[in-house]
Design a protein around this motif. Structure first.
Motif, mmCIF file in Angstrom:
data_model
loop_
_atom_site.group_PDB
_atom_site.id
_atom_site.type_symbol
_atom_site.label_atom_id
_atom_site.label_comp_id
_atom_site.label_asym_id
_atom_site.label_seq_id
_atom_site.Cartn_x
_atom_site.Cartn_y
_atom_site.Cartn_z
ATOM 1 N N LEU A 1 0.242 -3.914 -9.889
ATOM 2 C CA LEU A 1 -0.589 -5.113 -9.858
ATOM 3 C C LEU A 1 0.222 -6.373 -10.096
ATOM 4 O O LEU A 1 -0.133 -7.452 -9.610
ATOM 5 N N GLY A 2 1.339 -6.245 -10.840
ATOM 6 C CA GLY A 2 2.240 -7.372 -11.036
ATOM 7 C C GLY A 2 2.908 -7.810 -9.740
ATOM 8 O O GLY A 2 3.358 -8.954 -9.637
ATOM 9 N N MET A 3 2.996 -6.921 -8.776
ATOM 10 C CA MET A 3 3.510 -7.290 -7.452
ATOM 11 C C MET A 3 2.377 -7.690 -6.512
ATOM 12 O O MET A 3 2.485 -8.664 -5.782
ATOM 13 N N TRP A 4 1.292 -6.936 -6.534
ATOM 14 C CA TRP A 4 0.222 -7.113 -5.555
ATOM 15 C C TRP A 4 -0.518 -8.441 -5.727
ATOM 16 O O TRP A 4 -0.769 -9.142 -4.746
ATOM 17 N N ILE A 5 -0.844 -8.787 -6.954
ATOM 18 C CA ILE A 5 -1.630 -10.004 -7.185
ATOM 19 C C ILE A 5 -0.864 -11.268 -6.793
ATOM 20 O O ILE A 5 -1.400 -12.100 -6.051
ATOM 21 N N PRO A 6 0.386 -11.477 -7.250
ATOM 22 C CA PRO A 6 1.081 -12.708 -6.838
ATOM 23 C C PRO A 6 1.309 -12.808 -5.328
ATOM 24 O O PRO A 6 1.166 -13.889 -4.753
ATOM 25 N N VAL A 7 1.638 -11.688 -4.691
ATOM 26 C CA VAL A 7 1.840 -11.721 -3.239
ATOM 27 C C VAL A 7 0.558 -12.139 -2.546
ATOM 28 O O VAL A 7 0.558 -12.977 -1.637
ATOM 29 N N ASN A 8 -0.564 -11.592 -2.981
ATOM 30 C CA ASN A 8 -1.829 -11.928 -2.330
ATOM 31 C C ASN A 8 -2.329 -13.315 -2.699
ATOM 32 O O ASN A 8 -3.024 -13.937 -1.902
ATOM 33 N N LEU A 9 -1.975 -13.820 -3.862
ATOM 34 C CA LEU A 9 -2.319 -15.207 -4.180
ATOM 35 C C LEU A 9 -1.590 -16.167 -3.240
ATOM 36 O O LEU A 9 -2.163 -17.161 -2.794
ATOM 37 N N LEU A 10 -0.331 -15.862 -2.945
ATOM 38 C CA LEU A 10 0.419 -16.702 -2.008
ATOM 39 C C LEU A 10 -0.115 -16.576 -0.583
ATOM 40 O O LEU A 10 -0.190 -17.565 0.147
ATOM 41 N N MET A 11 -0.483 -15.379 -0.188
ATOM 42 C CA MET A 11 -0.959 -15.153 1.177
ATOM 43 C C MET A 11 -2.389 -15.636 1.396
ATOM 44 O O MET A 11 -2.760 -15.973 2.520
ATOM 45 N N GLY B 1 0.812 -1.209 0.000
ATOM 46 C CA GLY B 1 0.000 0.000 0.000
ATOM 47 C C GLY B 1 0.845 1.257 0.000
ATOM 48 O O GLY B 1 0.467 2.271 -0.589
ATOM 49 N N ILE B 2 2.003 1.198 0.655
ATOM 50 C CA ILE B 2 2.913 2.344 0.630
ATOM 51 C C ILE B 2 3.426 2.553 -0.797
ATOM 52 O O ILE B 2 3.519 3.682 -1.276
ATOM 53 N N ILE B 3 3.719 1.458 -1.486
ATOM 54 C CA ILE B 3 4.137 1.548 -2.893
ATOM 55 C C ILE B 3 2.984 2.065 -3.752
ATOM 56 O O ILE B 3 3.190 2.809 -4.701
ATOM 57 N N ALA B 4 1.755 1.682 -3.402
ATOM 58 C CA ALA B 4 0.576 2.053 -4.196
ATOM 59 C C ALA B 4 0.231 3.524 -4.112
ATOM 60 O O ALA B 4 -0.589 4.006 -4.897
#
Length: 101
Positions: A58-68, A8-11
């Motif tokens: 989104l290329g960072m956010w989606i994979p991180v959240n898929l793993l989490m 979110g800080i990056i966003a």
């Protein structure tokens, strides 16, 4: 969810540019805001800026959240809603701090 706060800080940067775009074009077109007086380049520079920024984020956010999501143990709808809200929280805090809201 700590990863979503970090993301979110990056966003903040893509969200800020999206807000500026919305103020200058769709909202100004509807008469809800006034366009920046020096804005005369049109929408192409904004598209060239926003598309890569959002693609990277989104290329960072989606994979991180898929793993989490697998580890969270929450239903999918609840997890994605919570992840989105937590990711938006740094931008909201920043907006409150600089008195835009």
């Amino acid at each position: 969810m700590l990863a979503n706060v970090g993301l979110g800080i990056i966003a903040v940067v893509p969200l800020w540019f999206l807000l500026l775009f919305a103020i200058n074009f769709p909202l100004a077109g509807m008469g809800l805001t006034s366009r920046e007086p020096t804005e005369n380049d049109g929408m192409l520079p904004w598209a060239l800026l926003l598309v890569p920024l959002w693609g990277l984020f989104l290329g960072m956010w989606i994979p991180v959240n898929l793993l989490m999501r697998d580890r969270a143990g929450l239903p999918a709808g609840r997890y994605w809603s919570l992840a989105s809200l937590v990711s938006l929280s740094p931008t909201v805090v920043l907006m409150v701090l600089i008195e835009i809201l």
